[in-house]
Write a protein that holds these residues in place. Sequence first.
Motif, PDB file in Angstrom:
ATOM      1  N   GLY A  51      14.086 -11.512  -3.290  1.00  0.00           N
ATOM      2  CA  GLY A  51      14.358 -10.440  -4.237  1.00  0.00           C
ATOM      3  C   GLY A  51      13.184  -9.485  -4.191  1.00  0.00           C
ATOM      4  N   GLN A  52      13.403  -8.218  -4.536  1.00  0.00           N
ATOM      5  CA  GLN A  52      12.279  -7.268  -4.546  1.00  0.00           C
ATOM      6  C   GLN A  52      11.199  -7.740  -5.519  1.00  0.00           C
ATOM      7  OE1 GLN A  52      15.393  -5.390  -4.307  1.00  0.00           O
ATOM      8  NE2 GLN A  52      14.923  -4.786  -2.214  1.00  0.00           N
ATOM      9  N   ASN A  53      11.660  -8.347  -6.607  1.00  0.00           N
ATOM     10  CA  ASN A  53      10.760  -8.937  -7.600  1.00  0.00           C
ATOM     11  C   ASN A  53      11.342 -10.278  -7.958  1.00  0.00           C
ATOM     12  OD1 ASN A  53       8.424  -7.747  -8.684  1.00  0.00           O
ATOM     13  ND2 ASN A  53       9.673  -6.001  -9.275  1.00  0.00           N
ATOM     14  N   VAL A  54      11.258 -11.221  -7.031  1.00  0.00           N
ATOM     15  CA  VAL A  54      12.048 -12.443  -7.155  1.00  0.00           C
ATOM     16  C   VAL A  54      11.691 -13.231  -8.417  1.00  0.00           C
ATOM     17  CG1 VAL A  54      10.563 -13.946  -5.747  1.00  0.00           C
ATOM     18  CG2 VAL A  54      13.019 -14.354  -5.806  1.00  0.00           C
ATOM     19  N   SER A  82       6.928 -11.882  -4.917  1.00  0.00           N
ATOM     20  CA  SER A  82       6.639 -12.019  -6.341  1.00  0.00           C
ATOM     21  C   SER A  82       5.758 -10.893  -6.837  1.00  0.00           C
ATOM     22  CB  SER A  82       5.869 -13.314  -6.568  1.00  0.00           C
ATOM     23  OG  SER A  82       6.620 -14.389  -6.120  1.00  0.00           O
ATOM     24  N   HIS A  83       5.854 -10.628  -8.125  1.00  0.00           N
ATOM     25  CA  HIS A  83       4.941  -9.690  -8.774  1.00  0.00           C
ATOM     26  C   HIS A  83       3.983 -10.514  -9.647  1.00  0.00           C
ATOM     27  CE1 HIS A  83       3.329  -6.489 -11.243  1.00  0.00           C
ATOM     28  NE2 HIS A  83       3.853  -5.618 -10.397  1.00  0.00           N
ATOM     29  N   PRO A  84       2.666 -10.235  -9.556  1.00  0.00           N
ATOM     30  CA  PRO A  84       1.708 -11.057 -10.318  1.00  0.00           C
ATOM     31  C   PRO A  84       2.029 -11.129 -11.811  1.00  0.00           C
ATOM     32  CG  PRO A  84       0.552  -9.596  -8.811  1.00  0.00           C
ATOM     33  CD  PRO A  84       2.001  -9.220  -8.740  1.00  0.00           C
ATOM     34  N   GLY A 138      16.485  -5.119  -6.840  1.00  0.00           N
ATOM     35  CA  GLY A 138      16.018  -3.976  -7.617  1.00  0.00           C
ATOM     36  C   GLY A 138      14.663  -4.203  -8.254  1.00  0.00           C
ATOM     37  N   CYS A 139      14.124  -3.140  -8.833  1.00  0.00           N
ATOM     38  CA  CYS A 139      12.792  -3.232  -9.413  1.00  0.00           C
ATOM     39  C   CYS A 139      12.631  -2.221 -10.542  1.00  0.00           C
ATOM     40  CB  CYS A 139      11.769  -2.956  -8.311  1.00  0.00           C
ATOM     41  SG  CYS A 139      10.103  -3.059  -8.944  1.00  0.00           S
ATOM     42  N   ASP A 140      12.031  -2.694 -11.633  1.00  0.00           N
ATOM     43  CA  ASP A 140      11.774  -1.819 -12.798  1.00  0.00           C
ATOM     44  C   ASP A 140      10.302  -1.463 -12.917  1.00  0.00           C
ATOM     45  OD1 ASP A 140      14.398  -2.329 -13.405  1.00  0.00           O
ATOM     46  OD2 ASP A 140      13.971  -3.793 -14.977  1.00  0.00           O
ATOM     47  N   LYS A 141       9.488  -1.799 -11.915  1.00  0.00           N
ATOM     48  CA  LYS A 141       8.037  -1.671 -12.081  1.00  0.00           C
ATOM     49  C   LYS A 141       7.509  -0.255 -11.814  1.00  0.00           C
ATOM     50  CE  LYS A 141       7.281  -6.122 -12.856  1.00  0.00           C
ATOM     51  NZ  LYS A 141       8.671  -6.568 -12.974  1.00  0.00           N
ATOM     52  N   PHE A 142       8.137   0.465 -10.939  1.00  0.00           N
ATOM     53  CA  PHE A 142       7.746   1.847 -10.636  1.00  0.00           C
ATOM     54  C   PHE A 142       6.271   1.990 -10.248  1.00  0.00           C
ATOM     55  CE2 PHE A 142      11.711   2.373 -12.877  1.00  0.00           C
ATOM     56  CZ  PHE A 142      12.355   3.359 -12.128  1.00  0.00           C
ATOM     57  N   CYS A 143       5.822   1.214  -9.284  1.00  0.00           N
ATOM     58  CA  CYS A 143       4.503   1.460  -8.700  1.00  0.00           C
ATOM     59  C   CYS A 143       4.550   2.882  -8.125  1.00  0.00           C
ATOM     60  CB  CYS A 143       4.210   0.457  -7.587  1.00  0.00           C
ATOM     61  SG  CYS A 143       4.162  -1.240  -8.190  1.00  0.00           S
ATOM     62  N   THR A 144       3.437   3.603  -8.253  1.00  0.00           N
ATOM     63  CA  THR A 144       3.510   5.046  -7.981  1.00  0.00           C
ATOM     64  C   THR A 144       3.673   5.384  -6.493  1.00  0.00           C
ATOM     65  OG1 THR A 144       1.100   5.112  -7.996  1.00  0.00           O
ATOM     66  CG2 THR A 144       2.206   5.708 -10.045  1.00  0.00           C
ATOM     67  N   PHE A 145       3.499   4.387  -5.613  1.00  0.00           N
ATOM     68  CA  PHE A 145       3.607   4.658  -4.170  1.00  0.00           C
ATOM     69  C   PHE A 145       4.957   4.257  -3.593  1.00  0.00           C
ATOM     70  CE2 PHE A 145       1.666   0.538  -4.967  1.00  0.00           C
ATOM     71  CZ  PHE A 145       2.536  -0.301  -4.297  1.00  0.00           C
ATOM     72  N   CYS A 146       5.833   3.648  -4.387  1.00  0.00           N
ATOM     73  CA  CYS A 146       6.970   2.887  -3.840  1.00  0.00           C
ATOM     74  C   CYS A 146       8.330   3.540  -4.131  1.00  0.00           C
ATOM     75  CB  CYS A 146       6.941   1.473  -4.429  1.00  0.00           C
ATOM     76  SG  CYS A 146       8.217   0.411  -3.769  1.00  0.00           S
ATOM     77  N   VAL A 147       9.213   3.473  -3.133  1.00  0.00           N
ATOM     78  CA  VAL A 147      10.542   4.073  -3.285  1.00  0.00           C
ATOM     79  C   VAL A 147      11.599   3.077  -3.774  1.00  0.00           C
ATOM     80  CG1 VAL A 147      10.239   5.885  -1.541  1.00  0.00           C
ATOM     81  CG2 VAL A 147      11.036   3.621  -0.833  1.00  0.00           C
ATOM     82  N   VAL A 148      11.236   1.786  -3.790  1.00  0.00           N
ATOM     83  CA  VAL A 148      12.252   0.759  -4.070  1.00  0.00           C
ATOM     84  C   VAL A 148      13.018   0.985  -5.383  1.00  0.00           C
ATOM     85  CG1 VAL A 148      12.567  -1.706  -4.595  1.00  0.00           C
ATOM     86  CG2 VAL A 148      11.330  -1.022  -2.551  1.00  0.00           C
ATOM     87  N   PRO A 149      12.337   1.305  -6.502  1.00  0.00           N
ATOM     88  CA  PRO A 149      13.110   1.482  -7.749  1.00  0.00           C
ATOM     89  C   PRO A 149      14.168   2.592  -7.632  1.00  0.00           C
ATOM     90  CG  PRO A 149      10.783   1.268  -8.240  1.00  0.00           C
ATOM     91  CD  PRO A 149      10.893   1.421  -6.740  1.00  0.00           C
ATOM     92  N   ASN A 203      -0.110   2.067 -10.970  1.00  0.00           N
ATOM     93  CA  ASN A 203       0.795   1.563 -12.018  1.00  0.00           C
ATOM     94  C   ASN A 203       1.259   0.139 -11.739  1.00  0.00           C
ATOM     95  OD1 ASN A 203       2.300   1.700 -14.409  1.00  0.00           O
ATOM     96  ND2 ASN A 203       4.152   2.347 -13.320  1.00  0.00           N
ATOM     97  N   ARG A 204       0.290  -0.692 -11.292  1.00  0.00           N
ATOM     98  CA  ARG A 204       0.659  -2.061 -10.950  1.00  0.00           C
ATOM     99  C   ARG A 204       0.867  -2.950 -12.177  1.00  0.00           C
ATOM    100  NH1 ARG A 204       2.890  -4.175  -6.820  1.00  0.00           N
ATOM    101  NH2 ARG A 204       1.657  -6.058  -6.969  1.00  0.00           N
ATOM    102  N   LYS A 205       0.383  -2.514 -13.308  1.00  0.00           N
ATOM    103  CA  LYS A 205       0.584  -3.248 -14.563  1.00  0.00           C
ATOM    104  C   LYS A 205      -0.145  -4.595 -14.591  1.00  0.00           C
ATOM    105  CE  LYS A 205       5.053  -1.136 -15.612  1.00  0.00           C
ATOM    106  NZ  LYS A 205       5.493  -0.412 -14.435  1.00  0.00           N
TER     107      LYS A 205
HETATM  108  S1  SF4 Z   1       5.779  -2.236  -4.866  1.00  0.00           S
HETATM  109 FE1  SF4 Z   1       7.096  -3.907  -5.542  1.00  0.00          FE
HETATM  110  S2  SF4 Z   1       6.778  -4.010  -7.752  1.00  0.00           S
HETATM  111 FE2  SF4 Z   1       6.015  -1.993  -7.104  1.00  0.00          FE
HETATM  112  S3  SF4 Z   1       7.784  -0.606  -7.361  1.00  0.00           S
HETATM  113 FE3  SF4 Z   1       7.828  -1.333  -5.225  1.00  0.00          FE
HETATM  114  S4  SF4 Z   1       9.211  -3.121  -5.275  1.00  0.00           S
HETATM  115 FE4  SF4 Z   1       8.600  -2.681  -7.401  1.00  0.00          FE
END
Ligand code: SF4
Length: 461
Positions: free
Chosen positions: A209-212, A248-250, A165-176, A287-289
């Motif tokens: 992991g999506q954000n290991v 990983s997320h930076p 899972g992922c809590d980052k919510f990048c604006t292009f991504c469906v994973v969250p 929204n890469r933070k």
């Molecule tokens: S790109 Fe990676 S960090 Fe960003 S929302 Fe998708 S899974 Fe999460």
Amino acid sequence: MSRLRKVHIKSFGCQMNVYDSHRMADTLAPSGYRETASLDDADLVILNTCHIREKAVEKVYSEIGRIRTAKEAAAAQGRQMMIAVAGCVAQAEGEEIVRRADSVDLVVGSQNYHRLPELIARAGNGEKVVDTEFPVEDKFAVLAAPERTAIIKRGISSFVTVQEGCDKFCTFCVVPYTRGAEVSRPVKQIVAEVERLADAGVREVTLIGQNVNAYHGEGEDGAPSTLGKLLRRLAQVPGILRLRYTTSHPRDVDEDLIAAHGDLEALMPYVHLPVQSGSDRILAAMNRKHSRADYLAVVARLRVERPDLAFSSDFIVGFPGETEQDFRDTLSLVDDVGFAGAFSFMYSPRPGTPAAEIDDQVPPEEKAERLQRLQAVITRHQRAFNAQFTGREFDVLLDKPGRRPGQLVGRSPYLQAVQVIAPRSLIGRIARVTVTEVGSNSLFGALSGEPQAPQLIAAGA
Ligand code: SF4
């Protein structure tokens, strides 16, 4: 003893799906299912889908159409074939799949596949089953452990999911939306799984992991752990020679993880660290933070701890609003880091994500042109990275038979594929190899000394 049945699992997308597909097979084994590579003689076909690529949903429906033909052929021979759709498209589409594709018997989300035996039994009674609600129970605590023979068949390198899972919510991504919030497995559970793998001959484990590196599972002392602590613990498991982790997320690279790169011999000096863009304006819109400077600082900090550390990354070109200058900032970031490799894609809108709603889309021909330019720069760096190894020696974990007779293929510490003339008895061992030639997709080498590590248990034995 259950009747022997055959399951054909087709896996799309990332390593997490590969891992999930293995665990699905493990969980079906006690019900008498054995894996088959052939679609036509399967009693159960599972499509383990991915939602990341463009037109992912349409591709799944066309795949289902193909399997329906096999299902009809089986029915004509008096055999029942069940079709199940799993993974991220199943999670996102749910009921819609059985509405649109009548041949599908079962839809199961990424968090629910531990229930497969029960769901299959229900589908076998004629019910159209859809199970995509996030469950209260921990699927990893319920899943059947892999059989020793299954581990041996899968080889000496294994993925182990430690975080989802992922809590980052990048604006292009469906994973969250498809995989839900960040959840980490407890250390004890992961150690038990890795011990079992090592006991059956696995020598290299990649934690996934999506954000290991957002990993925060319960430690053996009851307190929350970190990825760095988990790696230190796993490095003590007898038989495990190499550890890796991805993705990983930076922003989640902490001092603990950085220090582990300096301290742990088993932790390989290769990190996949997606950046997506080199422009601060675009990173903010995504929204890469993190900023470009944050990213470069993490890379520099890691290289202080482990000077030979190599990086790979992911890039998106043509994100809405990306100007030529933004794109040039991406090219200069590639030059600044000198990536050993990278994946790059043209931006394409994913329905339901914020970026899909932005009006300022980059024209397709501009995106294609930028992608070509970016890939040329990435390739230049990749070649330079590989070329430096000509004539040098490094350790290769020999993995499996190579393309030619007498050859084995293995991985360097930097994840390069290396072809070596070596006896099969060296599979599962680390050998000292001198690089003799650098090809476009792999390196070639010759054994230059006795294998270093003892072979504790032969893989394939
Ligand atoms: S790109 Fe990676 S960090 Fe960003 S929302 Fe998708 S899974 Fe999460």
